[in-house]
Design a protein around this motif. Structure first.
Motif, PDB file in Angstrom:
ATOM      1  N   GLY B  64       0.803  -1.223   0.000  1.00 47.68           N
ATOM      2  CA  GLY B  64       0.000   0.000   0.000  1.00 47.68           C
ATOM      3  C   GLY B  64       0.830   1.264   0.000  1.00 47.68           C
ATOM      4  O   GLY B  64       0.421   2.298  -0.545  1.00 47.68           O
ATOM      5  N   ALA B  65       2.012   1.202   0.612  1.00 43.30           N
ATOM      6  CA  ALA B  65       2.828   2.406   0.716  1.00 43.30           C
ATOM      7  C   ALA B  65       3.299   2.894  -0.647  1.00 43.30           C
ATOM      8  O   ALA B  65       3.632   4.068  -0.808  1.00 43.30           O
ATOM      9  N   PHE B  66       3.319   1.991  -1.613  1.00 42.48           N
ATOM     10  CA  PHE B  66       3.810   2.394  -2.925  1.00 42.48           C
ATOM     11  C   PHE B  66       2.708   3.037  -3.762  1.00 42.48           C
ATOM     12  O   PHE B  66       2.942   3.453  -4.878  1.00 42.48           O
ATOM     13  N   LEU B 160      -2.173  15.761  -3.667  1.00 42.50           N
ATOM     14  CA  LEU B 160      -2.183  14.672  -2.693  1.00 42.50           C
ATOM     15  C   LEU B 160      -3.448  14.743  -1.847  1.00 42.50           C
ATOM     16  O   LEU B 160      -3.779  15.806  -1.312  1.00 42.50           O
ATOM     17  N   ALA B 161      -4.143  13.627  -1.726  1.00 42.55           N
ATOM     18  CA  ALA B 161      -5.294  13.594  -0.833  1.00 42.55           C
ATOM     19  C   ALA B 161      -4.792  13.414   0.597  1.00 42.55           C
ATOM     20  O   ALA B 161      -3.683  12.930   0.817  1.00 42.55           O
ATOM     21  N   SER B 162      -5.588  13.793   1.579  1.00 43.53           N
ATOM     22  CA  SER B 162      -5.159  13.630   2.969  1.00 43.53           C
ATOM     23  C   SER B 162      -5.047  12.138   3.300  1.00 43.53           C
ATOM     24  O   SER B 162      -5.619  11.294   2.612  1.00 43.53           O
ATOM     25  N   SER B 163      -4.313  11.853   4.374  1.00 43.38           N
ATOM     26  CA  SER B 163      -4.052  10.441   4.678  1.00 43.38           C
ATOM     27  C   SER B 163      -5.330   9.711   5.073  1.00 43.38           C
ATOM     28  O   SER B 163      -5.423   8.497   4.914  1.00 43.38           O
ATOM     29  N   ARG B 164      -6.358  10.440   5.556  1.00 39.63           N
ATOM     30  CA  ARG B 164      -7.625   9.787   5.892  1.00 39.63           C
ATOM     31  C   ARG B 164      -8.333   9.320   4.624  1.00 39.63           C
ATOM     32  O   ARG B 164      -8.862   8.210   4.566  1.00 39.63           O
ATOM     33  N   VAL B 165      -8.352  10.186   3.610  1.00 32.44           N
ATOM     34  CA  VAL B 165      -8.978   9.811   2.344  1.00 32.44           C
ATOM     35  C   VAL B 165      -8.232   8.620   1.733  1.00 32.44           C
ATOM     36  O   VAL B 165      -8.823   7.635   1.287  1.00 32.44           O
ATOM     37  N   GLY B 167      -6.448   6.475   3.359  1.00 35.31           N
ATOM     38  CA  GLY B 167      -6.720   5.317   4.196  1.00 35.31           C
ATOM     39  C   GLY B 167      -8.096   4.725   3.912  1.00 35.31           C
ATOM     40  O   GLY B 167      -8.277   3.504   3.942  1.00 35.31           O
ATOM     41  N   TYR B 168      -9.055   5.584   3.599  1.00 35.48           N
ATOM     42  CA  TYR B 168     -10.406   5.096   3.289  1.00 35.48           C
ATOM     43  C   TYR B 168     -10.365   4.247   2.016  1.00 35.48           C
ATOM     44  O   TYR B 168     -10.964   3.169   1.937  1.00 35.48           O
ATOM     45  N   LEU B 169      -9.648   4.724   1.026  1.00 37.59           N
ATOM     46  CA  LEU B 169      -9.564   3.976  -0.229  1.00 37.59           C
ATOM     47  C   LEU B 169      -8.805   2.665  -0.055  1.00 37.59           C
ATOM     48  O   LEU B 169      -9.043   1.698  -0.783  1.00 37.59           O
ATOM     49  N   ASP B 416       0.096   8.000  13.910  1.00 34.70           N
ATOM     50  CA  ASP B 416      -0.810   7.886  12.772  1.00 34.70           C
ATOM     51  C   ASP B 416      -0.677   6.519  12.108  1.00 34.70           C
ATOM     52  O   ASP B 416       0.410   6.129  11.692  1.00 34.70           O
ATOM     53  N   PRO B 417      -1.784   5.771  12.010  1.00 35.63           N
ATOM     54  CA  PRO B 417      -1.694   4.443  11.387  1.00 35.63           C
ATOM     55  C   PRO B 417      -1.210   4.496   9.942  1.00 35.63           C
ATOM     56  O   PRO B 417      -0.725   3.494   9.412  1.00 35.63           O
ATOM     57  N   ALA B 418      -1.341   5.651   9.292  1.00 36.47           N
ATOM     58  CA  ALA B 418      -0.845   5.763   7.923  1.00 36.47           C
ATOM     59  C   ALA B 418       0.660   5.506   7.878  1.00 36.47           C
ATOM     60  O   ALA B 418       1.196   5.044   6.874  1.00 36.47           O
ATOM     61  N   TYR B 419       1.345   5.804   8.985  1.00 35.56           N
ATOM     62  CA  TYR B 419       2.786   5.580   9.019  1.00 35.56           C
ATOM     63  C   TYR B 419       3.135   4.106   9.184  1.00 35.56           C
ATOM     64  O   TYR B 419       4.220   3.674   8.809  1.00 35.56           O
ATOM     65  N   TYR B 420       2.198   3.364   9.754  1.00 33.96           N
ATOM     66  CA  TYR B 420       2.412   1.933   9.943  1.00 33.96           C
ATOM     67  C   TYR B 420       2.643   1.270   8.575  1.00 33.96           C
ATOM     68  O   TYR B 420       3.575   0.497   8.370  1.00 33.96           O
TER      69      TYR B 420
END
Lengths: 265, 452
Positions: B64-66, B160-165, B167-169, B416-420
């Motif tokens: 996902g990070a890529f 860039l969309a925010s990390s919540r958006v 993360g939602y996708l 932030d879980p996005a960093y995980y």
């Protein structure tokens, strides 16, 4: 085939090449060579015989200071090459070894081409001015090693790909390429089959014309076949030294007789 | 054998037990052997199972990070706000900070939503700002400053969309969780779904993750590994340039020249022990010696490289000595026998033969150093190091930087879980580097060994 006729075994007195006087060798606490004195003649094959562990190889390795590479070995006494003490502090063993070549028990060609094997010595001693010179030296050495005809078409093939006998003759060619005056051979045939042995022995007989050859051997027959002088070592002592024929037919010392008749060793 | 058996003309009569029927003892022995083989197979099976689990976990979590979510909007670059003087002077335009750009982007998104006729309760540009990454303004500003003539035009941007958006996708942010989340509302998610159908919001391959710099805690969508990859490369350069010559020279001296005595024995034992010293000990040593005593800059790849050199040296020395010792002594005698000096015999004959082993050991040592994190903790290479790309080689060595594993650790630590997800992605990149190094080691080995 192996036994040269007696007429060839000339016993005339020749120049002395190496003189050893009262040589003692210690490996740590072990007294390996006990007071050995011997004169080695020029243009002669001298054989060192004796049972395993009698010190014949050790003594041979003293003659070109290969024992220097063993930390615990200590050599006392004098060894003169052409009247110069080779253990003199001023003597550089590297120069000495160029003059006193050595062939080892197991064929040990470098993992390089046949050409590079022979050319290595001349290269590091700066004996060739150019490529043509070096080619000539290599060819001469390989011819003297009696292997030229077998390898002349594949000089750049690896030396380790040759058969055992060929490898040993390559090592002899490598040793003579630096134009030594003395050639030391430490059981050169012990890893070879009888045919290869015969070839190497024939070669040794030829080398006698140009060099003083000292050969250590386990085989009394071999000593009888190739040498003019024989030295018998036992337990670190030089028991008897003399003309080969006499040692084998009419030994003075009872220990020599016991050894050549197969009762000891 | 005996006269009796010789006398019979046919097959001799059997004495004792038959060979065809195994006796009890043999049966037990064979059973033990079969059991042992089964244990071995089971052990290898377990190993392979864990490896598969590990690799698939890394891939599933890290892929996902890529990818990153982008919003495609045409932004009108309003001259009244971006260049009040109107002479397109870049120096003047630099005075407009990202705060000047944010409203333009929000307006652009609002206009785009209306133009697409999407029905949403969000009725102002400001209400949509949660969907846009905080770094979007900087993204637009960089483009404008690079080409001031764009001002006054409408330019399509991949914002860039925010990390919540994002993360939602990617399924990381669930609708159920949003009620407690102050950063985004359900309306935003509805809008995201609508925009995705229109193709305005989409996930793309994110090169910036591989090439970019670290970002602050709240901008996970912008963070990349690129700068810390450079940090690692500069460290590896230091390690290679120092540890290979020092290690090989030390090994050659110890193995070929040094006399075997009490002193060299002590050195030998100590080198073996050093290889087992925990790496954090080297870290504190580096802190004390290189930073506090020698006053080298903190957080610098140079210091990191020095510390890792200390750590790698024992590994290189041990493997180099092993490969020197495995060169047959007959080669050394052969060289000495034709009158080579000790040094010539080592450099012309022994070293080339030991080369494959030395290179393999060195590369494996480097790979170990590349993955090392603990010593970097102590010399300040872990943490949010707000760096950009180093400015030339000297600053590459001396400017504060992080390293790949340190960056991964830092990401895994953030709230932030996005960093995980980015931590797992970083692991993938690190593993790729390690794999490349191992392949190089294998190739070098083959190349050198094939010569004869």
């Amino acid at each position: 085939m192996y036994d040269a006729p007696n007429s060839e075994r000339d016993v005339e007195v020749k120049d002395i090449k190496i003189t050893a006087q009262g040589v003692q060798v210690y490996y740590g606490d072990t007294h390996a060579i006990k007071d050995v004195s011997v004169d080695i003649e020029d243009k002669t094959v001298t054989a060192f015989i004796g049972p395993s562990g009698c010190g014949k190889s050790t003594f041979l390795r003293c003659l070109n200071r290969m024992n220097d590479t063993i930390d615990i070995a200590r050599v006392e006494g004098n060894i003169l090459l052409d009247g110069e003490d080779i253990y003199d502090k001023r003597v550089d063993p590297v120069q000495l070894r160029a003059k006193v070549g050595m062939v080892f028990q197991k064929p040990n060609p470098f993992p390089k081409s046949i050409y590079d094997n022979v050319a290595y010595g001349p290269r590091i001693h700066g004996m060739a001015k150019n490529k043509a010179d070096l080619d000539e030296i290599v060819e001469r050495a390989l011819k003297r090693g009696a292997i030229w005809n077998e390898v002349k078409d594949r000089l750049h093939a690896p030396g380790t790909g040759l058969s055992g006998g060929q490898q040993q003759r390559l090592c002899i060619a490598r040793a003579v390429a630096t134009e030594p005056e003395v050639l030391l051979m430490d059981e050169p045939c012990s890893a070879l089959d009888p045919i290869a042995t015969a070839q190497v022995e024939e070669l040794i007989d030829e080398l006698r014309r140009d060099y003083s050859v000292v050969i250590v051997t386990h085989s009394m027959q071999q000593a009888a076949r190739v040498s003019q002088k024989t030295a018998f070592f036992h337990l670190g002592n030089l028991v008897e030294f003399g003309v080969t024929d006499k040692i084998f037919t009419n030994p003075t010392d009872p220990r020599t007789e016991a050894y050549i008749t197969g009762r000891i060793g | 054998m005996t006269d009796a058996s010789l006398a019979t003309s046919g097959a001799p009569a059997r004495k004792g037990k038959s060979l065809v029927v195994p006796d009890a003892r043999t049966k037990r022995r064979n059973a033990a052997e079969t059991r042992f083989k089964a244990y071995g197979v089971a052990a290898i099976g377990a190993g392979i199972f864990f490896l598969v689990v590990l690799l698939s976990a890394i891939l599933i979590n890290g892929v996902g990070a890529f990818q990153q979510t982008f919003i495609q909007v045409p932004v009108y670059l309003d001259p009244a706000k971006l260049d009040k003087s109107g002479n397109r002077d870049p120096e003047e335009m630099k005075k407009v900070s990202t705060f000047g750009y944010s409203p333009l982007i929000q307006d652009a998104l609002f206009a785009e939503v209306q133009a697409q006729g999407v029905d949403t309760p969000l009725d102002s540009a400001k209400a949509m700002k949660e969907m846009i990454s905080a770094s979007a303004a900087a993204q637009v500003r960089d483009v404008v400053l690079a080409d001031p003539d764009l001002v006054g035009e409408t330019v399509d941007f991949q914002i860039l969309a925010s990390s919540r958006v994002d993360g939602y996708l990617k399924g990381r942010v669930q609708r159920a969780d949003v009620a407690r989340d102050k950063n985004i509302n359900v309306e935003h998610l509805d809008l995201t779904d609508a925009l995705r159908e229109k193709g305005i919001v989409a996930r793309r391959f994110n090169m910036d993750f591989i090439t970019g710099a670290d970002a602050s805690e709240s901008r996970a969508e912008q963070a990349g590994l690129g700068v810390s990859i450079l940090g690692s490369l500069f460290m590896m350069l230091v390690v290679l340039l120092l540890s290979l010559p020092i290690g090989v020279a030390a090994s050659i001296y110890l193995e070929e020249f040094a006399k075997k005595n009490r002193f060299t024995d002590i050195i030998e034992v100590n080198i073996s022990n050093l290889a087992a010293v925990p790496s954090i000990v080297f870290g504190i040593l580096g802190l004390a010696v290189f930073i506090q005593f020698m006053h080298l800059p903190q957080s610098a790849p140079l210091v990191g490289g020095l510390v890792l050199t200390l750590m790698t040296l024992p590994t290189i020395i041990i493997s180099t000595r092993a490969s020197l010792a495995s060169v047959p002594p007959s080669i050394r005698s052969a060289a000495l026998g034709v009158g080579a000096s000790k040094m010539q015999s080592v450099f012309h004959h022994v070293l080339p033969l030991a080369m494959p082993g030395i290179l393999t050991g060195t590369i494996l040592g480097l790979a170990q150093a590349l993955g090392e994190t603990a010593p970097l903790l102590l010399i300040g290479m872990v943490g949010y190091i707000a760096t950009n790309y180093p400015d030339g080689v000297a600053s590459g060595f001396l400017d504060p930087n992080s390293a790949m594993p340190a960056q991964i650790y830092e990401w895994a630590k953030r709230a932030d879980p996005a960093y995980y997800e980015r931590a797992w992605g970083g692991i993938i990149i690190l593993l790729v580097f390690l794999m490349v190094m191992n392949i190089i080691a294998i190739l070098l080995r083959r190349r050198f060994e094939r010569r004869w």
